[in-house]
Motif scaffolding. Structure first.
Motif, mmCIF file in Angstrom:
data_model
loop_
_atom_site.group_PDB
_atom_site.id
_atom_site.type_symbol
_atom_site.label_atom_id
_atom_site.label_comp_id
_atom_site.label_asym_id
_atom_site.label_seq_id
_atom_site.Cartn_x
_atom_site.Cartn_y
_atom_site.Cartn_z
ATOM 1 N N UNK A 162 3.305 -10.081 -5.040
ATOM 2 C CA UNK A 162 4.069 -10.305 -3.803
ATOM 3 C C UNK A 162 5.393 -9.535 -3.772
ATOM 4 N N UNK A 163 5.857 -9.094 -4.931
ATOM 5 C CA UNK A 163 7.034 -8.206 -4.987
ATOM 6 C C UNK A 163 6.597 -6.834 -5.486
ATOM 7 N N UNK A 164 5.456 -6.369 -4.986
ATOM 8 C CA UNK A 164 4.852 -5.136 -5.471
ATOM 9 C C UNK A 164 5.558 -3.871 -5.029
ATOM 10 N N UNK A 165 4.945 -2.745 -5.366
ATOM 11 C CA UNK A 165 5.574 -1.431 -5.181
ATOM 12 C C UNK A 165 5.711 -1.063 -3.715
ATOM 13 N N UNK A 166 4.606 -1.027 -2.980
ATOM 14 C CA UNK A 166 4.646 -0.564 -1.594
ATOM 15 C C UNK A 166 5.428 -1.515 -0.697
ATOM 16 N N UNK A 167 5.305 -2.827 -0.934
ATOM 17 C CA UNK A 167 6.002 -3.795 -0.081
ATOM 18 C C UNK A 167 7.512 -3.806 -0.319
ATOM 19 N N UNK A 168 7.958 -3.099 -1.359
ATOM 20 C CA UNK A 168 9.400 -2.959 -1.558
ATOM 21 C C UNK A 168 10.007 -2.087 -0.463
ATOM 22 N N UNK A 169 9.199 -1.214 0.123
ATOM 23 C CA UNK A 169 9.682 -0.337 1.197
ATOM 24 C C UNK A 169 10.210 -1.143 2.391
ATOM 25 N N UNK A 170 9.436 -2.065 2.976
ATOM 26 C CA UNK A 170 9.984 -2.864 4.070
ATOM 27 C C UNK A 170 11.069 -3.835 3.616
ATOM 28 N N UNK A 171 11.056 -4.227 2.328
ATOM 29 C CA UNK A 171 12.137 -5.075 1.820
ATOM 30 C C UNK A 171 13.467 -4.326 1.892
ATOM 31 N N UNK A 172 13.423 -3.015 1.653
ATOM 32 C CA UNK A 172 14.616 -2.182 1.842
ATOM 33 C C UNK A 172 15.030 -2.226 3.310
ATOM 34 N N UNK A 173 14.032 -2.240 4.208
ATOM 35 C CA UNK A 173 14.320 -2.355 5.633
ATOM 36 C C UNK A 173 15.073 -3.630 5.962
ATOM 37 N N UNK A 174 14.716 -4.730 5.318
ATOM 38 C CA UNK A 174 15.435 -5.997 5.526
ATOM 39 C C UNK A 174 16.901 -5.846 5.153
ATOM 40 N N UNK A 175 17.158 -5.190 4.030
ATOM 41 C CA UNK A 175 18.536 -4.985 3.579
ATOM 42 C C UNK A 175 19.292 -4.057 4.523
ATOM 43 N N UNK A 176 18.632 -3.012 5.014
ATOM 44 C CA UNK A 176 19.276 -2.098 5.963
ATOM 45 C C UNK A 176 19.618 -2.810 7.266
ATOM 46 N N UNK A 177 18.769 -3.730 7.690
ATOM 47 C CA UNK A 177 19.044 -4.563 8.859
ATOM 48 C C UNK A 177 20.375 -5.295 8.632
ATOM 49 N N UNK B 124 6.567 -6.790 10.953
ATOM 50 C CA UNK B 124 6.838 -7.895 11.878
ATOM 51 C C UNK B 124 7.656 -8.986 11.190
ATOM 52 N N UNK B 125 7.391 -9.194 9.917
ATOM 53 C CA UNK B 125 8.131 -10.178 9.117
ATOM 54 C C UNK B 125 9.591 -9.752 8.944
ATOM 55 N N UNK B 126 9.824 -8.450 8.754
ATOM 56 C CA UNK B 126 11.190 -7.927 8.635
ATOM 57 C C UNK B 126 11.984 -8.247 9.900
ATOM 58 N N UNK B 127 11.384 -7.984 11.065
ATOM 59 C CA UNK B 127 12.071 -8.234 12.328
ATOM 60 C C UNK B 127 12.269 -9.725 12.569
ATOM 61 N N UNK B 128 11.232 -10.506 12.336
ATOM 62 C CA UNK B 128 11.297 -11.949 12.587
ATOM 63 C C UNK B 128 12.343 -12.624 11.697
ATOM 64 N N UNK B 129 12.267 -12.369 10.383
ATOM 65 C CA UNK B 129 13.205 -12.986 9.452
ATOM 66 C C UNK B 129 14.623 -12.469 9.664
ATOM 67 N N UNK B 130 14.764 -11.146 9.909
ATOM 68 C CA UNK B 130 16.080 -10.573 10.158
ATOM 69 C C UNK B 130 16.704 -11.117 11.422
ATOM 70 N N UNK B 131 15.872 -11.332 12.447
ATOM 71 C CA UNK B 131 16.380 -11.919 13.688
ATOM 72 C C UNK B 131 16.881 -13.334 13.476
ATOM 73 N N UNK B 132 16.124 -14.130 12.743
ATOM 74 C CA UNK B 132 16.557 -15.504 12.456
ATOM 75 C C UNK B 132 17.832 -15.512 11.612
ATOM 76 N N UNK B 133 17.930 -14.578 10.664
ATOM 77 C CA UNK B 133 19.144 -14.477 9.851
ATOM 78 C C UNK B 133 20.347 -14.118 10.722
ATOM 79 N N UNK B 134 20.145 -13.245 11.697
ATOM 80 C CA UNK B 134 21.227 -12.852 12.604
ATOM 81 C C UNK B 134 21.711 -14.041 13.415
#
Length: 380
Positions: free
Chosen positions: A201-216, A266-276
């Motif tokens: 669940x914290x794998x290699x490719x999915x780290x890419x959108x996790x970076x997106x969460x941080x950039x948000x 979609x998870x990046x946007x949804x979670x980031x929106x709720x965090x905002x």
């Protein structure tokens, strides 16, 4: 001359609340008895628990914008700041690696390195922190925004259009998606998440959108630091962005499901929106309206967030190796003994499990309160 660093009490509060929630859901008395909101979604979908990790990475992004803005403005300090970020990220990675290998080194040191999980929560935080810090230091806000959009679009395209070798079609199932195939190929099954051994669940490719969460989070931090915008406008903007990205995430969910394990776009946007929305509410109540009396317990957690998360992971590992002899002569680990002696007999199974988790949070609060009073802040 560099400008002094700004600090938001609401951000410390939000960070502390998030870490306390992380410790709560990670330490139930019994994994077989957990209230539904305190569990992760089985696959697609999102529970309150699924929001905790992206909230933390989003907060890391906001914090980067506040902590590194003066260094970003001074070109002569870029190299030093980036090296410092790399050092901090590597420390975070190896703290996570230590937690992963600690028990194995004690129980079976001969095979510990052959089966240790290479990625995990702290490891992902460290990797995301390094990459996001470099992007923040070297890129303009407009470029950061474009990078975020490109990351989400590229990840969506990879996961939904690229055929998976050995499977023959793109899919989003647990063991046959592209991210799982990459994890098995690079990490190997011996070094993936122990519960699956076929994906992480914290794998290699999915780290890419996790970076997106941080950039948000970084983009929000840049906005919140602006001195030419009044507080009411900041709150309105945060709420608006939050609602818009929540809606965007829900719409994208129809084609690219919200999924924490895959960390979908979609998870990046949804979670980031709720965090905002959450930060907007905290900022308005705490920093603008000045209601601060209730914040102390979570601020105490927030200023030593990584320290308490690491210790909360280390403690059960230590307790599991302390054996206690029961009245019938059998031995059990101290963790199980404490739970089965002082919690399980006195409450229903699900409430005993919850009360244990709450006790865990409170015990660490006592330690953190002492550190806070002594102004002991361990910066990783």
């Amino acid at each position: 001359m560099t400008e002094p660093k700004q600090r938001l009490l609401s951000l410390d509060f939000f960070r502390g609340l998030t870490v306390a929630a992380m410790i709560l859901v990670n330490n139930p008395g019994s994994w077989g008895h957990i209230y539904a909101p305190l569990e992760h979604a089985e696959w697609n979908g999102c529970t309150p628990t699924d929001l905790i990790f992206p909230f933390f990475l989003w907060i890391v992004g906001v914090s980067i914008a506040f902590a590194m803005s003066s260094s970003k403005a001074d070109l002569s300090t870029h190299k030093k700041t980036i090296l410092k970020a790399i050092k901090r990220g590597l420390i975070l990675y190896f703290l996570g690696f230590f937690l992963a290998i600690f028990g194995k080194l004690i129980s079976d040191p001969s095979t510990a390195f052959q089966t240790v999980r290479l990625l995990g929560v702290l490891q992902r935080i460290g990797i995301v922190f390094i990459i996001s810090s470099i992007i923040f230091i070297k890129a303009s806000p407009k470029t950061i925004f474009k990078t975020l959009i490109i990351i989400l679009a590229v990840y969506w395209a990879l996961m939904t259009f690229v055929p998976v070798p050995g499977i023959g079609y793109a899919n989003l199932e647990k063991e046959t998606n592209l991210a799982a195939w990459i994890d098995r190929g690079i990490l190997t099954e011996a070094h993936t998440w122990a519960s699956s051994k076929t994906w992480d669940p914290e794998g290699i490719l999915s780290t890419l959108p996790a970076i997106g969460t941080c950039l948000f989070g970084i983009l929000v931090g840049i906005w919140m630091r602006r001195k030419d915008v009044d507080s009411a406008t900041k709150v309105s903007w945060l709420f608006s962005v939050g609602i818009l990205t929540i809606v965007a995430g829900l719409l994208w969910d129809l084609q690219f499901p919200i999924n924490k394990s895959l960390w979908t776009s979609s998870y990046v946007l949804y979670a980031g929106g709720l965090a905002s929305v959450a930060l907007a509410l905290c900022y308005w109540i705490i920093d603008v309206q000045g209601y601060k009396n209730f914040t102390k317990p979570f601020v105490v957690y927030g200023v030593n967030a990584i320290t308490v998360f690491f210790l909360s992971g280390l403690m059960p590992r230590l307790l599991n190796f302390i054996l206690i002899t029961k009245p019938d002569g059998t031995k059990t680990g101290a963790l199980a003994y404490l739970y089965n002696t002082y919690y399980a007999p006195h409450f229903s199974p699900i409430n005993a499990s919850l009360i244990w988790a709450i006790s865990y949070v409170l015990i660490f609060y006592v330690l953190l309160w002492f550190m806070y009073k002594k102004n002991i802040i361990i910066k990783v």
